[in-house]
Design a protein around this motif. Sequence first.
Motif, short mmCIF file in Angstrom:
data_model
loop_
_atom_site.label_atom_id
_atom_site.label_comp_id
_atom_site.label_asym_id
_atom_site.label_seq_id
_atom_site.Cartn_x
_atom_site.Cartn_y
_atom_site.Cartn_z
N SER A 1047 0.83 -1.20 0.00
CA SER A 1047 0.00 0.00 0.00
C SER A 1047 0.86 1.24 0.00
N GLU A 1048 0.39 2.24 -0.70
CA GLU A 1048 1.08 3.52 -0.76
C GLU A 1048 0.12 4.63 -0.44
N VAL A 1049 0.64 5.65 0.21
CA VAL A 1049 -0.20 6.80 0.50
C VAL A 1049 0.27 7.96 -0.38
N LEU A 1050 -0.63 8.49 -1.17
CA LEU A 1050 -0.30 9.61 -2.04
C LEU A 1050 -0.74 10.91 -1.39
N THR A 1051 0.06 11.92 -1.61
CA THR A 1051 -0.34 13.22 -1.08
C THR A 1051 -0.01 14.30 -2.10
N THR A 1052 -0.53 15.44 -1.88
CA THR A 1052 -0.14 16.62 -2.64
C THR A 1052 -0.26 17.82 -1.71
N PRO A 1053 0.67 18.73 -1.83
CA PRO A 1053 0.60 19.91 -0.96
C PRO A 1053 -0.52 20.87 -1.35
N HIS A 1054 -1.19 20.60 -2.47
CA HIS A 1054 -2.16 21.57 -2.97
C HIS A 1054 -3.59 21.26 -2.56
N MET A 1055 -3.74 20.29 -1.67
CA MET A 1055 -5.09 19.81 -1.37
C MET A 1055 -6.03 20.91 -0.90
N LYS A 1056 -5.55 21.82 -0.08
CA LYS A 1056 -6.47 22.84 0.45
C LYS A 1056 -7.03 23.69 -0.68
N GLU A 1057 -6.15 24.08 -1.60
CA GLU A 1057 -6.64 24.89 -2.72
C GLU A 1057 -7.61 24.11 -3.58
N ARG A 1084 0.64 7.11 -11.21
CA ARG A 1084 1.33 5.93 -10.64
C ARG A 1084 1.21 4.74 -11.59
N ALA A 1085 0.01 4.60 -12.13
CA ALA A 1085 -0.22 3.48 -13.03
C ALA A 1085 0.72 3.58 -14.24
N ARG A 1086 0.84 4.80 -14.76
CA ARG A 1086 1.70 5.01 -15.91
C ARG A 1086 3.16 4.70 -15.53
N GLU A 1088 4.25 2.73 -13.23
CA GLU A 1088 4.49 1.31 -12.99
C GLU A 1088 4.12 0.45 -14.20
N GLY A 1089 3.48 1.04 -15.17
CA GLY A 1089 3.07 0.26 -16.33
C GLY A 1089 1.89 -0.65 -16.01
N ILE A 1090 1.08 -0.27 -15.02
CA ILE A 1090 -0.10 -1.09 -14.68
C ILE A 1090 -1.28 -0.59 -15.50
N GLY A 1091 -2.04 -1.53 -16.04
CA GLY A 1091 -3.12 -1.14 -16.94
C GLY A 1091 -4.51 -1.07 -16.33
N PHE A 1092 -4.63 -1.31 -15.02
CA PHE A 1092 -5.99 -1.37 -14.44
C PHE A 1092 -6.03 -0.65 -13.11
N ILE A 1093 -7.02 0.21 -12.96
CA ILE A 1093 -7.27 0.84 -11.66
C ILE A 1093 -8.68 0.47 -11.24
#
Lengths: 1427, 91
Positions: A1047-1057, A1084-1086, A1088-1093
């Motif tokens: 499992s990975e946790v994704l974040t972005t500093p721009h969430m509030k905006e 992430r999919a791109r 890792e080359g994963i074709g399904f989300i």
Amino acid sequence: MSVPADAADGSNSSGRALAEAAAASAWIDDTERRSNLTRSQYLIWSAQQLDSASPLYNMAFAFRIEGPLDAARFEAAWRSVAASTDSVRTVIRETDGVPRQLLLDEAPELLVVDFSDDADPAAAGAAWIDTRRSRLFATDRCLTDAALLRVGRSLWIWYLNQHHVVTDAASVALLFDAVQNAYGSGSAPDDGGGRFLAYVEREREARGSDRHARLRGHWADEADIPLHAIAPYGRAAKGRGGRTRRVRKRLSREQTDGLARLSDSPAFRGISKQLGLANVLYTLVAAFIARTASAGPFAIGMPIHHRGRRLDRRTPGLFMEVLPLRLEPDTAGSVADLGEQVRAATMRVLGQAAPGVSTPGLNRRYQVLLNVLPMQMGNFAGLPTRCDWIHSGAGDGAHRLRIQAHDFDGAGRLTLDFDFDEQVFPADYRELAARQFLNLVDAAIESPGRPLDRLDLRTEAERDAQEYSFNATDAAVPGYSVVQGIHEQARRAPDAVAVACGSRTLSYGNLLARSGELARRLIDSGIGPGDFVPIDMSRDIDAVVALLAVLETGAAYVPLDPAHPHARRGRILSDLAASASGCRIVVTDRNLDLAGDWQSLDVAGIGRADPPADVVPEPDEGARGNRGRGKTPAPDDLAYVIYTSGSTGQPKGTLISHRALANYVHWAGQHYGAGPGISFALHSSLAVDLTVTSIFVPLVFGGCIVAYPDRGENDVPVVRAYAEDAVDVLKLTPAHLALIGELEGRSRRIGTLILGGEDLKTELVTATQSRFRKGCRVFNEYGPTEATVGCMIHEFTAKDLGLVSVPIGTPVWNTRILLRDAAGRPVPTGVTGEISIAGAGLACGYLGRPELTAERFVDGPGPGQGRRYRTGDRGRWTPDGRLEFLGRADDQIKIRGTRIEAGEVEAALLEHPRVRDVRIAPVSGSRDGPVRYCARCGIESSYPDIDFDDRDVCTMCVAFDVFEDNARRYFRTMPDFEAVTRRMRDARHPRYDCIALASGGKDSSYMLHELVGRGLRVLALTLDNGYLSDEALANVDRVCTALGVDSEVLTTPHMKEIFADSLRRHSNVCHGCFKTIYTLSMQRAREEGIGFIVTGLSRGQIFETRLHDLFALRIFDPVEIEQRILAARKVYHRVDDAVRELLDTRLFSDESVFTDIEFVDFYRYCDVDLDEIYHTLQDRLPWIRPGDTGRSTNCRINDVGIYVHQRERGFHNYSLPYSWDVRIGHKRRDAAMAELDDDLDRERIRTILSEIGYPEPRFDARGDSLAAWYSADGEIGGEELRRHLAERLPAEMVPSHLIAVDHLPLTPAGKVDMAALPDWRGAQAAGQAVEPPVGDLERQLAAIWEDLLGVSDPGRNQSFFDLGGASLAAIQLGARIRTLFEIEVPLESLFSAPTIADLAVIVEDLVLADIDRLTEGEAEDLARDLG
Amino acid sequence: MQMLENLIITYINTALLEPEDAGAVNADTELLLEGFVDSISVVHLVNFVAQELGYEVPPEDVTIENFGTARLLSAYLAERGVQAPAGAPAA
């Protein structure tokens, strides 16, 4: 769009393209072209597909034959007819969605059933038919169902049912004859009839002719002419209906002969008797619609038989086709006048009719259809026969009413079958409508020259009831003056408490002592009869003294509200000064700053010392000659003047006489049970006549007033009155009652509630019942100030529970209530008219406004009809004899019980030096009053654009019933998911088969469990949006560990905006969050080359976000749905919002990313309910429901979105997906509703709002509020404007929404075009100027935008997406541009140029490029077309 | 009036009738009663009169008295001063 002429040399690429387009339009779509059905058949077929579970196209007949019928012979006759008749052996088979009809060799058998041994054969036969007629045809096997029932020794029923796609009424008659002949002659029928399939070929071939193209062109133009929808009795049902009920009326011989005479008369005569009768009937239907349903032009469905050729007249099959007959009745004209219009119109339609010209668009133009069927079946082989056309119980959902006129048995009596849509015509209105139509028939036969609007469609009983019985209210009023009444009470019991406030009380004796002294002071100052004395006092004991004192001088009191702004008081005083020459004294209890020569008289200190108890002073009669008449005023002397909002900005004073006041007070006291010991609460503004009840009724009857003065800005006196529970009677507005509903506890004393001021909803009464003691009586008192407080009364009972609004009841003493149309004539039952009031309670008029008085207080049409006041309220008589209140017809607005003239608010705004023009209108973010809930899915009535039917079922549920089968085709099962799983594995990724979006919530955790259970290698991605619950994150961690998933946790500093932007655009937070996680996970999919989300969107969410719009467009094909979703996804990721701006979205510029990475909605395949999910989570996974997230199971900012959405848009943003969950059976209604009943922590929400930088919404959109659109010179700050208004208007009149526009759009008539004003929700801040489109091209684009976005007057520089355009709408925009300009605008361009101005440039470029390739002549034509 | 009549008969025979009936109509054939012409084709006849003969028959005159046979129709038109255009075919 006209087709340019071919160029001389015939080589003409664009011309050919357009000609091909014209030829192509011979077919509705590709499917029709590939099929072998006629147009009429294809339309029926398509409609049946949409309502696949409905028998609406079953055409069933029952021929009741009496006598010795030879069953075997009949069977043989049937067989031979069936064997030789195309239409009987036709079936329709679909290949790849294309329907094709083919002829079977075998004929459908005749089913023979013998009921003669039954206990009740007739009933058995009827029951059999009743079931059979709704049986759906298996259209690929059989379209004809025939049976012979024996229901007696010599009684037979021949039952014949065919699907409309292969039959019409004429066809049935032909079959009847054919079987009869075969039965009689004993041999197969001679082949005089034609082959239906040969006709079908002929019809399709004819489409290629020039003539046909010309006719299609004519009808295309006709389809552009705007029409009004028909709303019978004012009901406009939303959504498709489909359930119909039949009311059958048989005309008498006299009536039938009368119609025949009419059809021969000069106005109606046609080329044939049939056409003449049809003209008569179309005229009657049109007259009926004009009188009960529609103003303006409308169309009636007119079936054309198309059996022109003699061969066709002998051919069974479907020939009939319906075209719209467009009419515009003038109700000032007569039936005969209308008849001439109808005759000309039917001739026009016939002249342009050819098989194959009808279209879905033309079919949508009419909601009423009339079918005149001339055929007569006669006797079967000489045996007495009766023919019955059996109703299938269903009909085309778009038709409100279908009328069939026939006389199959040749009895000389016309039968009218009215097929009503149940949703539009509730039961009692069906009978009403049929009856009124018959009244019209009689009226037309008797006097065809009489104007339509003078035909009284009421029965005599209705007339009597509505005009006379209802108004039999004569009663004797004891005494003309409330002053007299009060003096009598004082004499009777001088020590009884008259007024109390807090701990202070005033006895009757002392009340009179003090008022007498004040009266003397006033008289000494020159006040007397004919004078007006304003009273500006706090609502305390002294105010009552002052009122009485003024009355005792013989003058009229004018109550003012101390809370109103200075300027308003000034206007009222100058109004009084202008009209009355007397003295100028204002009675007050404080220091008032008065302009002009007004003086204030402070009552403080007057008569405070208590006089001896046995002295009850009489008003000094002799003090000033014949002045001081207070105790016995003349009935027409004025008692008070109350000012209400004026439309020109100047409030107007309503003059109420002593006679009118006494009439009300004595009636009210009797009706409400006033008397000694009964207390009334005085809690609202003295300046509004609501309080008249609570002042004079107790005093005249010896009771007590308990006063609740204002204690400060945030005080709500009615709440105190309720809480202190010291009164017996409480008069209040529905808004007050709603406030009380929010409180706790239960009053033990209040025994009478009187509601007045605005419409009272039943739900409000039931919701607040528990706040009052058992047995507390609730009254609804209706009445404008101009009719003295209240003029109609109704006591709430359990019988009212089925209604939305509590009825307004019946008139009070000496009062008549009349319902009239604009011309002053009575309206038919069920039709909306204006409520007028006549009788003792009428005001004398408006002070100093003779024209306005003459306008509103009129004499009834005709002499001796008495004076009446036109309220401007709309109402109608229900079929069961009740007068129903329907709201306002004009500019007068009621916001929370306050009467507001739009003009007054507008005048106040215009006083600002820079404001040029203004328009005010009330707006509701949701329905006013308490919310109702769908009986099936629980969705709230405040959800936009839905309606509830009589059974309280919402339009979405009704529509879903119809397309449910189709809708479910999109959803799959877990075995189907196997195929997906296989594809994932076949990709042979080294580490992961798929990415799964894990939020830590229940849906995605369950999904993870299932994915792993199938052996997939999953990479779980979680977006930490900054507000993810710690417990949710912990859940993700625990669950992934337990399942062995990375499992990975994704974040972005721009969430509030991103959140703030999402709130701005959509009033929710989920949109920004979803988009972020889609964007980041695709990256992430791109990588890792994963074709399904795989997503964990619930089925409800899938419906809401992906399918809802498509289903509304009737798109059900799963393949097409998937394509459109994919296309929408591309658009979605290119919208120019905060996500696109702040995150790295470069990977979306290459479209291949959308096909390389596939989104799989797990719950599209998995059908599991809430309980099952929770069980699995509890038993199999270490998942713990987070306690820190409110309604969501993972996220703490969710509540913020809910709160903002509620306040800004007026409804819960989870309403729609939850309603879907209930509809598809995943949630129970009560569970869903409980989940939506949020307990929001406002403090926490406010904190988060300030963290992300989004202002808390200022107003609650759930209530009614006022919006003001204005144009100004330059920008005016919102605060400045509000301050300006607060100085001039009472707080309740200041608009909540101020929307700046460049100019106010006008209609051709010069009035403000309300529909063209920008949405009040779109422009939140004042000062946002909108630039209108420039030039024809921009205007054409703007028109498309308005249509797609539902936004009026889009500015040329506003972004399509800012105005609410979403992915699907963008695709439609492209399609519209393609249709209109024949150019392809790439999706990319729509994003780089999302404004009208920019888009116009691109369109023009493309068109010019096209033109470069044309010859000169073609270019001119094209340019001309484009304008 | 003969030319008018012929013109009308020719139009009916060629434009309004089914192939199997073509030519079956003469001056006194009961057009409506015998089913050669129905309400739709009557309208076409009215349009023909308007376009080729320049006379707009008002809707109230579209009756069986005036349109029942070719002879009746030409009489009706002649009464109103309608003439066959020059060059129309003779009997």
